[in-house]
Design an enzyme around this catalytic site. Structure first.
Site, PDB file in Angstrom:
ATOM      1  N   HIS A 158       9.964  19.755  24.390  1.00 51.66           N
ATOM      2  CA  HIS A 158       9.943  18.485  24.866  1.00 51.66           C
ATOM      3  C   HIS A 158      10.931  18.296  25.991  1.00 51.66           C
ATOM      4  CE1 HIS A 158       7.827  17.298  21.983  1.00 51.66           C
ATOM      5  NE2 HIS A 158       8.349  17.444  20.828  1.00 51.66           N
ATOM      6  N   ASP A 193       2.812  23.479  18.390  1.00 45.76           N
ATOM      7  CA  ASP A 193       3.125  22.946  17.405  1.00 45.76           C
ATOM      8  C   ASP A 193       2.469  21.605  17.213  1.00 45.76           C
ATOM      9  OD1 ASP A 193       6.818  22.323  17.295  1.00 45.76           O
ATOM     10  OD2 ASP A 193       5.186  20.130  17.482  1.00 45.76           O
ATOM     11  N   HIS A 195       3.483  18.486  17.548  1.00 47.83           N
ATOM     12  CA  HIS A 195       3.914  17.191  18.450  1.00 47.83           C
ATOM     13  C   HIS A 195       3.556  18.387  19.988  1.00 47.83           C
ATOM     14  CE1 HIS A 195       6.435  16.596  15.781  1.00 47.83           C
ATOM     15  NE2 HIS A 195       6.219  15.408  15.613  1.00 47.83           N
ATOM     16  N   ASP A 282       5.154  22.789  12.748  1.00 47.03           N
ATOM     17  CA  ASP A 282       5.525  20.952  11.789  1.00 47.03           C
ATOM     18  C   ASP A 282       3.491  20.852  11.944  1.00 47.03           C
ATOM     19  OD1 ASP A 282       5.171  21.283  14.549  1.00 47.03           O
ATOM     20  OD2 ASP A 282       6.717  19.637  14.653  1.00 47.03           O
TER      21      ASP A 282
END
Length: 339
Positions: A158, A193, A195, A282
């Site tokens: 990120h 991931d 996200h 995740d």
């Protein structure tokens, strides 16, 4: 699998982060790295600490003004009257504004995309050590090894060139990809991931030499919200070198693997001769973020699909949060990847 990890990475230990207007315990805690390390050790993987710190590799991806902020922000912040012990921005410029503030309060808003990247006094050492793991893994692959795994924590995908966000400060996957570019004309980053890897996308969005592929939960109703949609394909020289494959919330193994197959076709057609895998765990059904429903066997199959590319590969740990199955999911992925 050769693994790189340093206990220095455990020094970053934020207690809280702001979510939905309330302070909550921060899930990006040292214990998640400890759980992954213990699982790797039990499975027989070789774990070494990286040697030294290569600021040149970091500076090849990140803006110097941002690096200076990371190095000085905590001291300057805590010198302010009434300041907290943790750097957390309370103002964000809409569109980044036209000027660059001298105040550390303004700089925090400029360089931190959200309130999920708290910066403590010991954070910088851990952040640099995390990047060092990615650098060590990329170096090993550049020296001719087929693959290496960097247990990076805090994570990185990120983080933009000049902005932290979502628990991330330095973009470890981007640093590794940029290093691979010194030997490979075309490199691909495949992000699995939960996200979207918005920082990674942002770093390479205008470049045609690094393909970014991301399979993730649909950001229409999920972090990072503003990036990761299917119509984001790159711009300028990077047009066509970005592929987002958002999935409906709750999607399981079959949907994830189908999307990944599309992404790997793109990697092959792009002509990448080396890859970076931004490995999030995740997407697991039992992860605290509960966005997707991938199983342990799903991670094994994801690893196998990536391993079948048979390209020089740097595996970089991104998300994956404390649950009983966290370490097993990593071991399953690596077993699938190694065939």
């Amino acid at each position: 699998m050769q693994v790189y990890f340093s206990d220095v990475q455990l020094r970053h230990a934020p207690r809280e982060f702001l979510v939905r207007g309330q302070w909550k315990p921060c899930p990006e805690k040292p214990e998640r790295a400890t759980a992954l390390k213990e699982a790797l050790h039990a499975a027989g993987h070789r774990i070494e600490a990286p040697e030294g710190s290569d600021r040149t590799a970091i500076a090849a991806v990140h803006d110097q003004r941002y690096l200076t902020f990371l190095e000085t922000a905590h001291r300057r912040w805590t010198d302010l009257p009434g300041a907290s012990e943790t750097v957390v921005p309370n103002i964000h410029p809409n569109g980044r504004g036209l000027g660059y503030p001298h105040s550390v309060v303004g700089q925090a808003g400029y360089h931190m995309a959200d309130t999920a990247c708290p910066l403590d006094g010991d954070s910088l050492d851990a952040i640099l050590a995390s990047a060092d793991c990615a650098i060590a893994a990329a170096t090993r692959v550049l020296q001719g090894k087929s693959s290496a795994y960097a247990l990076c924590r805090p994570p990185g995908h990120h983080a933009f060139a000049d902005m932290a966000g979502g628990f991330c400060f330095l973009n470890n996957s981007a640093i590794a990809a940029q290093m691979l570019r010194t030997r490979h004309e075309r490199v691909a980053i495949v992000d699995v991931d939960l996200h979207h890897g918005n920082g990674t996308q942002g770093i390479f969005y205008h470049r045609g030499d690094v393909l970014t592929v991301s399979v993730h939960a649909d950001p229409s109703n999920f972090y990072p919200f503003f990036w990761g949609h299917a119509n984001e394909a790159g711009e300028g020289e990077g047009e066509g070198a970005n592929l987002n494959l958002p999935l409906p919330l709750g999607s399981g193994d079959a949907a994830f693997l189908d999307a990944l197959e599309l992404g790997l076709r793109k990697v092959k057609s792009f002509g990448a001769s080396a890859i970076v895998v931004a490995l999030g765990l995740d997407a697991f059904a039992g992860d605290p973020f509960a966005g997707l429903a991938v199983t342990e066997e799903g991670f094994r199959n994801i690893g196998a699909a990536l391993g079948k590319l048979a390209l020089p590969s740097v595996l970089v740990q991104e998300g994956g949060y404390l649950c009983p199955e966290l370490g097993r999911n990593l071991v399953a992925f690596l077993a699938g990847f190694e065939g």
